[in-house]
Design a protein around this motif. Sequence first.
Motif, mmCIF file in Angstrom:
data_model
loop_
_atom_site.group_PDB
_atom_site.id
_atom_site.type_symbol
_atom_site.label_atom_id
_atom_site.label_comp_id
_atom_site.label_asym_id
_atom_site.label_seq_id
_atom_site.Cartn_x
_atom_site.Cartn_y
_atom_site.Cartn_z
ATOM 1 N N LYS A 1 23.462 2.714 -0.480
ATOM 2 C CA LYS A 1 22.033 2.911 -0.754
ATOM 3 C C LYS A 1 21.191 2.427 0.425
ATOM 4 O O LYS A 1 20.285 3.131 0.893
ATOM 5 N N LEU A 2 21.481 1.208 0.918
ATOM 6 C CA LEU A 2 20.736 0.676 2.049
ATOM 7 C C LEU A 2 21.014 1.492 3.305
ATOM 8 O O LEU A 2 20.110 1.726 4.118
ATOM 9 N N SER A 3 22.263 1.935 3.470
ATOM 10 C CA SER A 3 22.603 2.774 4.618
ATOM 11 C C SER A 3 21.787 4.056 4.613
ATOM 12 O O SER A 3 21.301 4.503 5.667
ATOM 13 N N HIS A 4 21.603 4.636 3.439
ATOM 14 C CA HIS A 4 20.795 5.853 3.313
ATOM 15 C C HIS A 4 19.341 5.570 3.696
ATOM 16 O O HIS A 4 18.707 6.355 4.416
ATOM 17 N N LEU A 5 18.797 4.439 3.224
ATOM 18 C CA LEU A 5 17.418 4.068 3.563
ATOM 19 C C LEU A 5 17.272 3.841 5.061
ATOM 20 O O LEU A 5 16.272 4.242 5.675
ATOM 21 N N PHE A 6 18.280 3.177 5.649
ATOM 22 C CA PHE A 6 18.247 2.898 7.086
ATOM 23 C C PHE A 6 18.284 4.197 7.883
ATOM 24 O O PHE A 6 17.528 4.373 8.843
ATOM 25 N N ASN A 7 19.155 5.127 7.485
ATOM 26 C CA ASN A 7 19.236 6.411 8.177
ATOM 27 C C ASN A 7 17.932 7.192 8.038
ATOM 28 O O ASN A 7 17.499 7.868 8.978
ATOM 29 N N ASP A 8 17.300 7.110 6.874
ATOM 30 C CA ASP A 8 16.000 7.764 6.679
ATOM 31 C C ASP A 8 14.955 7.167 7.614
ATOM 32 O O ASP A 8 14.126 7.890 8.177
ATOM 33 N N ALA A 9 14.991 5.835 7.758
ATOM 34 C CA ALA A 9 14.033 5.163 8.642
ATOM 35 C C ALA A 9 14.216 5.605 10.083
ATOM 36 O O ALA A 9 13.252 5.907 10.796
ATOM 37 N N MET A 10 15.475 5.658 10.530
ATOM 38 C CA MET A 10 15.753 6.080 11.899
ATOM 39 C C MET A 10 15.398 7.555 12.103
ATOM 40 O O MET A 10 14.901 7.955 13.159
ATOM 41 N N ALA A 11 15.631 8.361 11.065
ATOM 42 C CA ALA A 11 15.310 9.790 11.153
ATOM 43 C C ALA A 11 13.810 10.009 11.266
ATOM 44 O O ALA A 11 13.347 10.871 12.025
ATOM 45 N N CYS A 12 13.020 9.221 10.537
ATOM 46 C CA CYS A 12 11.564 9.395 10.583
ATOM 47 C C CYS A 12 11.021 9.013 11.960
ATOM 48 O O CYS A 12 10.141 9.675 12.497
ATOM 49 N N ALA B 1 0.830 -1.206 0.000
ATOM 50 C CA ALA B 1 0.000 0.000 0.000
ATOM 51 C C ALA B 1 0.868 1.261 0.000
ATOM 52 O O ALA B 1 0.562 2.237 -0.701
ATOM 53 N N VAL B 2 1.955 1.234 0.777
ATOM 54 C CA VAL B 2 2.859 2.385 0.816
ATOM 55 C C VAL B 2 3.599 2.522 -0.512
ATOM 56 O O VAL B 2 3.749 3.631 -1.046
ATOM 57 N N ASP B 3 4.061 1.401 -1.073
ATOM 58 C CA ASP B 3 4.753 1.435 -2.364
ATOM 59 C C ASP B 3 3.869 2.025 -3.459
ATOM 60 O O ASP B 3 4.346 2.747 -4.342
ATOM 61 N N LEU B 4 2.577 1.702 -3.423
ATOM 62 C CA LEU B 4 1.629 2.192 -4.430
ATOM 63 C C LEU B 4 1.058 3.569 -4.087
ATOM 64 O O LEU B 4 0.229 4.097 -4.825
ATOM 65 N N SER B 5 1.480 4.120 -2.935
ATOM 66 C CA SER B 5 1.016 5.440 -2.468
ATOM 67 C C SER B 5 -0.493 5.483 -2.239
ATOM 68 O O SER B 5 -1.128 6.530 -2.398
ATOM 69 N N ILE B 6 -1.083 4.376 -1.829
ATOM 70 C CA ILE B 6 -2.527 4.327 -1.610
ATOM 71 C C ILE B 6 -2.982 5.328 -0.537
ATOM 72 O O ILE B 6 -3.978 6.041 -0.744
ATOM 73 N N PRO B 7 -2.293 5.442 0.616
ATOM 74 C CA PRO B 7 -2.739 6.446 1.592
ATOM 75 C C PRO B 7 -2.743 7.859 1.008
ATOM 76 O O PRO B 7 -3.688 8.628 1.229
ATOM 77 N N ALA C 1 6.395 6.531 6.831
ATOM 78 C CA ALA C 1 6.490 5.805 5.561
ATOM 79 C C ALA C 1 7.918 5.367 5.249
ATOM 80 O O ALA C 1 8.131 4.345 4.582
ATOM 81 N N SER C 2 8.901 6.109 5.730
ATOM 82 C CA SER C 2 10.301 5.783 5.429
ATOM 83 C C SER C 2 10.778 4.511 6.115
ATOM 84 O O SER C 2 11.865 4.004 5.797
ATOM 85 N N LEU C 3 10.013 3.987 7.055
ATOM 86 C CA LEU C 3 10.414 2.749 7.728
ATOM 87 C C LEU C 3 10.370 1.551 6.782
ATOM 88 O O LEU C 3 11.165 0.610 6.914
ATOM 89 N N PHE C 4 9.462 1.585 5.816
ATOM 90 C CA PHE C 4 9.202 0.393 5.007
ATOM 91 C C PHE C 4 10.335 0.006 4.062
ATOM 92 O O PHE C 4 10.716 -1.173 4.014
#
Length: 385
Positions: free
Chosen positions: A192-203, A63-69, A145-148
Motif C-alpha cells: 500500500k505504501l509502495s503504491h502511494l510512493f510510486n504515485d508521488a514519484m509519478a506526479c 487542506a488536501v485531505d479535506l479537498s479544500i482546493p 496532491a499525490s505527494l502528501f
Amino acid sequence: MEKKSSCHVILFFLHDFDIRLKNERGSCSAGHIEEKATKLLGAQTHIWNNILSFINSMTLKCAVDLSIPDIIHKYGQPMPLSQLVASLPIHPSKTCFIYRLMRVLINSGFFDLQKIPAENDTELVGYVLTDASMLLLRDHPLSMASLFPALLDTCFFKPWLQVSTWFTNEDPTPFHTENGTNMWDYLMQDPKLSHLFNDAMACESRFVSNLVIEKCKGVFEGLESLVDVGGGTGSMAKVIANSFPGINCIVFDLPHVVAGLQPTHENINFVGGDMFQAIPSADSILLKWILHDWNDEDCVKILNKCKEAITSHGKVIIIEIVMENEKEEHLKKETQLFLDMQMMVYVTGKERNEKEWTNLILSGGFSNFKITPALGLYSLIELYP
C-alpha cells in the motif's frame, strides 16, 4: 506574582546586566538596552518559527485531505467562509475552527482573500486559489496532491525524530534507525505504501517531464531509443513518447515495480532488472532523480553501466539538483537544502554541487558534460562518452 511579558523579562535582564557593566565600562544608554532587547526578541521569534515550521506542512496536508482546493475551485468564485464550512465533510462541532486553519494557509501563500460585492452596498470576502494551490487540484494535469499521502506518512515522518540518535550509531540512515531496514526493502514489504510512493514519484515526474519537453526539447531530438532507468510506472516515458513518436522507449525498473504494467504506447516497453548489473542498450539513458539516492561509490557503478549501455554516439541524460548556485533565490535554495536532508535521512544519497557532479561524472568514465539549469529546482545534465 504579576505575570510579565517576554519583552519585560528581557528588558529587565538586559537592564540588570548593563547596570553591572557600568561599574566596569561606564554608563550605557537606554537606546543600547533597547537595541539588545530587539535582537533578543528577534532571535526568540526565529527559534519559535523554526520549532513550529512543521505546522505549515501539516495544515497543508489537512487542506488536501479535506479537498479544500477542489471545493473552492468548483465553487467558481470567491468562496465565503460560511459556504466553505457548509461544503466540508466535517463534524458540526468543528465548524468554528476552519477559519483558523485557513488563516495559516493564507499566510503560507496557498489561498487568498478577495472581496465579494453584497447587497446593501456591503462587502464580504471569499477564499480564492493561488498559483500554488492550483497545483493541489486533483484533476490538474500537473497536480502535486499525490505527494502528501506518501511523503507525510508516519513512516517517513518518524525517522526525523531519530536524526540525533543516528549521529551516535553506525546505522546507514535515520530511516534504518527507526524502521530496522532500508527504505527500499521497507516499501517492498508494504504494498500500500509502495503504491502511494510510486504515485508521488509519478506526479512529480509528470510535472518535470512537461517542463523538460517545453524548455529542453532539443535534448531528445534525433534520438532513436531511450532507456528510462528507474522509470517507475512510465510517467516520463509517456510524455517523451507523445512528443517524439520516433523514439523507442524502455522503462527499466526493479521487477516488482514493473510487474503487470501494460504499455499504453506502441513505442514503450517495460523491462525489469537491476541497474547495478546491466542496463538495456540504447542511444540514450535517462536518469531522473536516481543518482541522488546513492552514495558516490554506487553512483560511479551506475554510470559505468550507463556507459556500457549507450552507443558510441549516445549520451546519458540526468535530471537532478545542482546545489549552491549563489544566484538562486532564498526559497529555491532552502528547498534544495531540505531535499538534501531528505536524502540523508531516508537513503544513503545526497544532492550535489557542480564540483561534486564533475568528480562523479569523470569517475564514471565520461569525458564531457553539459549542465542546463532550466528546470526550477532541478538541472538537466548531459553526459557524453
